[in-house]
Design an enzyme around this catalytic site. Structure first.
Site, mmCIF file in Angstrom:
data_model
loop_
_atom_site.group_PDB
_atom_site.id
_atom_site.type_symbol
_atom_site.label_atom_id
_atom_site.label_comp_id
_atom_site.label_asym_id
_atom_site.label_seq_id
_atom_site.Cartn_x
_atom_site.Cartn_y
_atom_site.Cartn_z
ATOM 1 N N ASP A 125 -24.052 31.822 -38.324
ATOM 2 C CA ASP A 125 -22.649 32.604 -37.805
ATOM 3 C C ASP A 125 -22.153 31.646 -36.680
ATOM 4 O OD1 ASP A 125 -21.392 34.684 -39.261
ATOM 5 O OD2 ASP A 125 -23.304 36.297 -38.348
ATOM 6 N N LEU A 126 -22.973 31.333 -35.801
ATOM 7 C CA LEU A 126 -22.464 30.798 -34.654
ATOM 8 C C LEU A 126 -22.120 29.197 -34.729
ATOM 9 C CD1 LEU A 126 -25.286 32.213 -32.103
ATOM 10 C CD2 LEU A 126 -22.819 32.947 -32.366
#
Length: 398
Positions: free
Chosen positions: A173-174
């Protein structure tokens, strides 16, 4: 009110966000930190689910307030004609749109890249998704753990004989968010050159696969497949956590100089000239034996003493801190990494941006906004009267 720092590097750019959970909000947080005006558009009846994620401070989500700092909030229901029309007015004057809904969700509302770039040819339309906007997996729901699993990250994470483990933070995600922010910035630079916007497609899966630098080097050279190694390095040693009398410390003595320094710091002179450990590759080939020799010494000493001895010899090392130690770390505190953002619940401590620009510093303004806090201001700027905005809000609240 709009948050403004005219000395920030992306000041003057307007970015619309239709984001939920992590990837798109993290991407636009980077752009907002760098000075872009980010307008977060949420359905008042079903806003970003992170708003409902605890812990809470005076009823406000603590994670949301940090992930959505420096942004404005506009509440619009894009499934209604009035909400869609208001959104299109915002698009007409925007530089970029960042979204991370399921592929096709905005297209079904008539808000896909073709429609929006016909309205605004200079628009950069960025989509972050689990598996990309096309391909056989595109329609599948893609959360971080699925991307970690499919990307191979989980196959090399954890202990060799342990259960499957993911990276402790939502790394796919990051990283997807970081790539999205970078791609949007690059597309805006290209637009400065040729005058046209474009589509940006970034996926959690490909973001995760892109991190497999050592594993790709091994597989494409030899056909060997990586496996979990605990804290150890894939090709060099000693580069891992070693046990001490009161816990663990990490060490990376992989050059000749740092290897000699480790031997001096730990009084392991007999290893320094041992032909079995003549270079990092040789040491890696006998890693278990070598770590046993090192831990025979370190397990008799406190971790702080081991770190101090290695530091004195210039050997890379560090204690394994928990987040209570990280968030009160003297080094980070002295560098001013942590800061307090204004919020209706009171000042909220923020993680700083790692990007330090000497001439155009990042913004440090407000925490994540209350839902719809800026609806009147933002829609007023695109021609709506107060009465029209009140009527629109009333329609959405029914």
């Amino acid at each position: 009110m709009p948050l403004d720092r005219t000395d920030a590097p992306l000041h003057g750019l307007t970015v619309l966000e239709i984001g939920v959970f992590m990837a798109a909000p993290f991407a636009t947080m980077q752009l907002a930190d760098l000075g872009a005006r980010v307008i977060k558009v949420e359905n008042p009846a079903g806003p970003d689910p992170t708003r409902a994620t605890g812990p809470f401070v005076d009823g406000h989500s603590s994670p949301f307030a940090r992930l959505n700092r420096n942004k404005e909030s506009v509440a619009l229901d894009l499934k209604t004609g009035a909400g869609r029309e208001a959104f299109l007015r915002l698009v007409a004057g925007a530089d970029a749109l960042v979204e991370n809904l399921r592929p096709g969700a905005l297209r079904r509302l008539g808000l896909g890249p073709d429609e929006l770039r016909e309205l605004n040819p200079r628009l950069v339309y960025a989509s972050a998704s689990g598996f990309g906007q096309d391909g056989p997996l595109a329609a599948l729901p893609g959360l971080d753990i699925m991307a970690q699993a499919r990307s191979g990250l989980m196959s090399i994470t954890g202990s060799p004989e342990g259960d499957p483990a993911k990276v402790g933070v939502p790394i796919c995600d990051l990283v997807c968010g970081l790539y999205t922010a970078l791609a949007v910035t690059a597309a805006l630079r290209a637009r400065d050159r040729d005058g046209h916007g474009q589509e940006v497609d970034v996926s959690l899966l490909e973001s995760g696969v892109s991190l497999a630098v050592w594993e790709a080097g091994k597989y494409f050279a030899t056909g060997d497949v990586g496996c979990p190694l605990g804290s150890a390095h894939q090709t060099q040693a000693p580069y891992q956590a070693v046990r001490c009398a009161d816990g663990w410390v990490t060490v990376g003595a992989i050059t000749d100089k740092t290897w000699q320094g480790l031997c001096a710091a730990l009084d392991l002179w007999h290893l320094r000239d041992d032909p079995r450990y003549s270079d990092s590759g040789a040491r890696h080939a006998r890693r278990e034996e070598l770590i046993g020799e090192i831990e025979a010494v370190t397990t008799k000493r406190a971790g702080a003493d081991v770190v101090a001895a290695l530091d004195a010899e210039g050997v890379p090392c560090a204690p394994i801190n928990d987040y209570g130690q990280v968030f009160t770390d003297p080094h980070l505190t002295e560098r001013g990494y942590f800061w307090d953002a204004e919020h209706p619940a009171g000042p909220l401590r923020q993680l700083g941006s790692p990007m330090r620009l000497s001439g155009t510093p990042v913004r440090r303004d407000g925490a994540g906004p209350v839902l719809g806090a800026d609806t009147h201001t933002v829609l007023g700027e695109v021609g709506y009267t107060t009465a029209e905005i009140d009527a629109l809000i009333g329609t959405m609240s029914r």
